[in-house]
Write a protein that holds these residues in place. Structure first.
Motif, mmCIF file in Angstrom:
data_model
loop_
_atom_site.group_PDB
_atom_site.id
_atom_site.type_symbol
_atom_site.label_atom_id
_atom_site.label_comp_id
_atom_site.label_asym_id
_atom_site.label_seq_id
_atom_site.Cartn_x
_atom_site.Cartn_y
_atom_site.Cartn_z
ATOM 1 N N LYS A 1 0.832 -1.212 0.000
ATOM 2 C CA LYS A 1 0.000 0.000 0.000
ATOM 3 C C LYS A 1 0.869 1.264 0.000
ATOM 4 N N LEU A 2 2.004 1.217 0.697
ATOM 5 C CA LEU A 2 2.929 2.357 0.658
ATOM 6 C C LEU A 2 3.426 2.604 -0.761
ATOM 7 N N HIS A 3 3.755 1.488 -1.453
ATOM 8 C CA HIS A 3 4.245 1.606 -2.832
ATOM 9 C C HIS A 3 3.154 2.170 -3.747
ATOM 10 N N ALA A 4 1.934 1.654 -3.602
ATOM 11 C CA ALA A 4 0.817 2.143 -4.422
ATOM 12 C C ALA A 4 0.539 3.616 -4.129
ATOM 13 N N PHE A 5 0.618 3.988 -2.840
ATOM 14 C CA PHE A 5 0.385 5.377 -2.430
ATOM 15 C C PHE A 5 1.402 6.306 -3.093
ATOM 16 N N GLU A 6 2.661 5.862 -3.114
ATOM 17 C CA GLU A 6 3.719 6.660 -3.732
ATOM 18 C C GLU A 6 3.498 6.757 -5.242
ATOM 19 N N THR A 7 3.140 5.637 -5.872
ATOM 20 C CA THR A 7 2.913 5.614 -7.321
ATOM 21 C C THR A 7 1.788 6.567 -7.721
ATOM 22 N N LEU A 8 0.761 6.670 -6.898
ATOM 23 C CA LEU A 8 -0.380 7.537 -7.199
ATOM 24 C C LEU A 8 -0.136 9.003 -6.823
ATOM 25 N N GLY A 9 1.070 9.318 -6.378
ATOM 26 C CA GLY A 9 1.392 10.706 -6.029
ATOM 27 C C GLY A 9 0.830 11.142 -4.704
ATOM 28 N N GLY A 10 0.609 10.190 -3.804
ATOM 29 C CA GLY A 10 -0.005 10.520 -2.525
ATOM 30 C C GLY A 10 0.815 11.455 -1.666
ATOM 31 N N TYR A 11 2.156 11.322 -1.737
ATOM 32 C CA TYR A 11 3.007 12.129 -0.854
ATOM 33 C C TYR A 11 2.980 13.616 -1.214
ATOM 34 N N ASP A 12 2.699 13.919 -2.496
ATOM 35 C CA ASP A 12 2.683 15.342 -2.854
ATOM 36 C C ASP A 12 1.306 15.800 -3.346
ATOM 37 N N MET A 13 0.232 15.027 -3.015
ATOM 38 C CA MET A 13 -1.093 15.423 -3.500
ATOM 39 C C MET A 13 -1.551 16.746 -2.874
ATOM 40 N N ARG A 14 -1.204 16.971 -1.622
ATOM 41 C CA ARG A 14 -1.576 18.234 -0.980
ATOM 42 C C ARG A 14 -0.829 19.398 -1.634
ATOM 43 N N HIS A 15 0.461 19.184 -1.861
ATOM 44 C CA HIS A 15 1.284 20.237 -2.474
ATOM 45 C C HIS A 15 0.796 20.537 -3.892
ATOM 46 N N ARG A 16 0.534 19.491 -4.681
ATOM 47 C CA ARG A 16 0.085 19.692 -6.056
ATOM 48 C C ARG A 16 -1.278 20.375 -6.102
ATOM 49 N N SER A 17 -2.176 19.999 -5.203
ATOM 50 C CA SER A 17 -3.509 20.611 -5.155
ATOM 51 C C SER A 17 -3.388 22.097 -4.836
ATOM 52 N N ALA A 18 -2.558 22.425 -3.852
ATOM 53 C CA ALA A 18 -2.350 23.834 -3.495
ATOM 54 C C ALA A 18 -1.752 24.609 -4.661
ATOM 55 N N GLN A 19 -0.816 23.978 -5.355
ATOM 56 C CA GLN A 19 -0.139 24.620 -6.482
ATOM 57 C C GLN A 19 -1.138 24.973 -7.593
#
Length: 653
Positions: free
Chosen positions: A123-141
């Protein structure tokens, strides 16, 4: 191929939208879907989206195709969540994984089974693949790119007006990154900076894009194909809107030539038949020619399209040289300062476009000029000035029980009913539409009636707030032609850059509470801004790559023509030189601060992208807080940097 429309026919009730039409959409397509208002462009997008079924033909899509459709119906969406949370729903799968990871993390505190550890790792790998770690940053951008401030991001979606809500939903759609992105009039809800941001984003978008827009400037920059919906058929053209116009003219010219040549041939053959059909020796030949003409595939005469009715403004009086003067004007709404001790003058013949981001006070300034907005300072009207103010929110003057035609008759313009009906036709009121009562009209229709009233007012000074909204390209062009012949003066607000480029001889911007005037066209203003941006890059060029170079003065931007010194013997101003050196030192310090903050930000982003840090909830929260703090510092220093740059520009100019 992503989507194929094969010989489709679609009826909406008794009305045929398209008949035997085909259209293939392939990766990399940037398509402008154009046509007159009411021809069914938005309906065709809904057919592609699968909301409507065709009565004939087929709509074929590749397997697992993702479609994104931006349209007015999205406004029915309601939420009390923050706009950042709404935008982040674009990452629904990643958000679900985030909840799963949080649940498994708690389970791992008491359960270290291998199966659970493997599930956690997957699940960590899938989360990273889907851009989960920077989804907040990208949304704000993306939200900030579309005009929201950092402070706005945590405000509830329900607190925003319709136009700003549409921006949030556009951000969500962009973040979903569908294979085919369909945008129905996206620029209607955006100001100029946001439109420019959207253009940059779409230029590098990986999927196909279909755009319905009346903004031809936007289409010229964005599309590589045009599909025109006209007379229930789809006509395909390569290139942008400008290319479409040139190719369409060429096609029409060739068709007209072929039509005329065929008509000449038909007339010759018919003369032969008429002359010899009764003669026994020629009767068989005449009969053969008649059969040949019956089988002949006829070339249709060129359809000249919608009638080119001319809109004409008339001016009753000639005003004095000065139309209006503003002196030391200040306007505030609570703690928000719109104008502060600013002055300006409007002269006879001025055709001013007031441009800039939403929220800068453009409409407020129009009301100040009109004398309808309270302020401190002085507004002095000119001699013999007769003004007319068009604004979409100022429709109270319309008599709700009047018919449209009677509403125009009541203006006392002296125009005949035929002339008034022709004018209303330009604004999409045809036939019996002119007898509709104002009360039953939509907001857009009321706005068009108000604009028609403005045109026949005989005023010599016009104030126009977004006059092209709710008009199709044909009507916008008619308005441009009318303003080109108008003998009066005007100030207009518009986000339609083509309209502004064709109508303005001066540009006004509100910058830090001041009215900044540029004497020239929109194209010249764009070139001036480009020179400023290039100069900023030169001043900032050593930020990352030239730190070890010796200090040297950066080249200043080329000053506007009016700022050039009259001779080369201007004495040196020592005080100014000292101030310049002081500003250069301050500017350099801010550059260094920005560089350090950007390095720090990059380091924290790297940490946030690490799966290990997410497993440690406490550490993750610390890093996330640090990232937010760096963002605030960056915003503050960037603002100081921009102010310092402006001062440096003034001193070096």
């Amino acid at each position: 191929m992503l989507i194929a429309l094969q010989d489709i026919t679609f009826e909406f009730g008794a009305r045929v939208i398209v008949q035997n039409a085909s259209w293939h959409i392939v990766p990399g397509d940037r398509v402008g879907l154009i046509g007159l208002n009411g021809t069914g462009k938005s309906t065709l997008l809904r057919v592609i989206n699968g909301e409507y079924s065709v009565s004939k033909g087929s709509v074929e899509k590749i397997r697992n195709l993702s479609l994104g459709f931006f349209n007015q119906d999205l406004l029915s969406f309601e939420s009390d969540e923050s706009i950042l949370e709404v935008a982040m729903t674009a990452f629904a799968e990643a958000q679900q994984l985030e909840k799963d990871i949080e649940r498994i993390t708690k389970e791992l505190e008491t359960n270290q089974e291998e199966a659970l550890l493997i599930e956690f790792s997957d699940k960590l790998h899938a989360f990273e693949t889907l851009g989960g770690y920077d989804m907040r940053h990208r949304s704000a951008q993306v939200l900030e790119g579309l005009g929201f401030s950092t402070a706005d991001l945590e405000r509830p979606y329900s607190q925003f007006s319709g136009g700003w809500r549409m921006r949030v939903l556009l951000a969500k759609l962009i973040l979903q990154q569908p294979d085919v992105l369909m945008l129905d009039e996206p620029t209607n809800h955006l100001d100029l900076p946001s439109i420019e941001w959207l253009e940059k984003y779409l230029s590098s978008y990986n999927g196909a894009v279909i755009i319905v827009s009346h903004d031809r400037y936007f289409l010229d920059r964005m599309v590589n194909k045009i599909v025109e919906l006209y007379q229930q058929e789809l006509h395909h053209y390569s290139g942008n809107y400008e290319d479409y116009e040139a190719e369409k003219d060429l096609r029409r010219e060739m068709q007209q030539r072929a039509y005329e040549n065929q008509q000449d041939y038909i007339r010759q053959q018919e003369r032969f038949i008429e002359r010899f059909k009764a003669k026994a020796s020629k009767a068989a030949q005449a009969q053969s020619i008649m059969k040949r003409l019956d089988r002949l595939e006829r070339v249709e005469q060129v359809d000249n399209g919608p009638s080119k009715i001319r809109i004409n403004f008339t001016v009753d009086k000639t005003p004095g040289k000065i139309i209006a003067t503003l002196k030391d004007v200040t306007k505030k709404f609570g703690n928000l300062t719109i104008l502060e001790n600013t002055s300006a003058e409007i002269n006879r013949g001025d055709k001013i476009a007031l441009i800039g981001a939403n929220g800068k006070g453009k409409s407020t300034l129009l009301r100040v000029i009109a004398g309808t907005e309270p302020m401190t300072g002085e507004r002095i009207g000119g001699h013999n000035v007769v003004s007319s103010f068009y604004a979409q929110h100022q429709l109270e003057s319309l008599q709700l029980d009047s018919e449209i035609l009677d509403e125009l008759k009541s203006c006392g313009s002296g125009r005949t009913e035929v002339e008034l009906r022709a004018l209303l036709g330009c604004f999409l009121f045809t036939g019996d539409d002119v007898y509709k009562r104002i009360r039953i009209l939509s907001g857009g229709e009321k706005a068009r009636v108000a604009l028609a009233k403005t045109i026949i007012s005989q005023a010599n000074f016009l104030l126009l707030d977004e006059p092209t909204n709710h008009l199709d390209m044909n009507s916008v062009q008619m308005l441009i032609d009318a303003l080109a012949k108008y003998d009066g003066s005007y100030v207009l607000v518009s986000h339609d850059r083509y309209f502004v480029s064709q109508t303005a001889n001066k540009i006004w911007e509100i910058v830090d509470g001041e009215i900044k005037e540029f004497k020239g066209t929109y194209a010249e203003w764009e070139e001036f801004k480009k020179r400023q941006a290039d100069a900023a890059k030169q001043l900032n060029g050593g930020n990352d790559n030239r730190k070890k170079e010796s200090k040297k003065e950066q080249p200043a931007p080329a000053p506007a023509p009016s700022q050039q010194p009259k001779n080369g013997n201007t004495p040196i101003d020592k005080e100014k030189q000292k101030e310049l050196q002081k500003q250069q030192r301050a500017f350099k310090q801010l550059e260094e601060q920005l560089a350090k903050l950007n390095e720090k930000k990059a380091s924290v982003e790297t940490a946030l992208n690490s799966p290990e840090i997410y497993a440690d909830k406490k550490r993750f929260k610390e890093v996330e807080t640090e990232y937010a703090e760096i963002g605030k510092q960056l915003k503050k220093v960037t603002e100081e940097y921009e102010v310092a740059f402006e001062k440096l520009m003034e001193l070096e100019g």
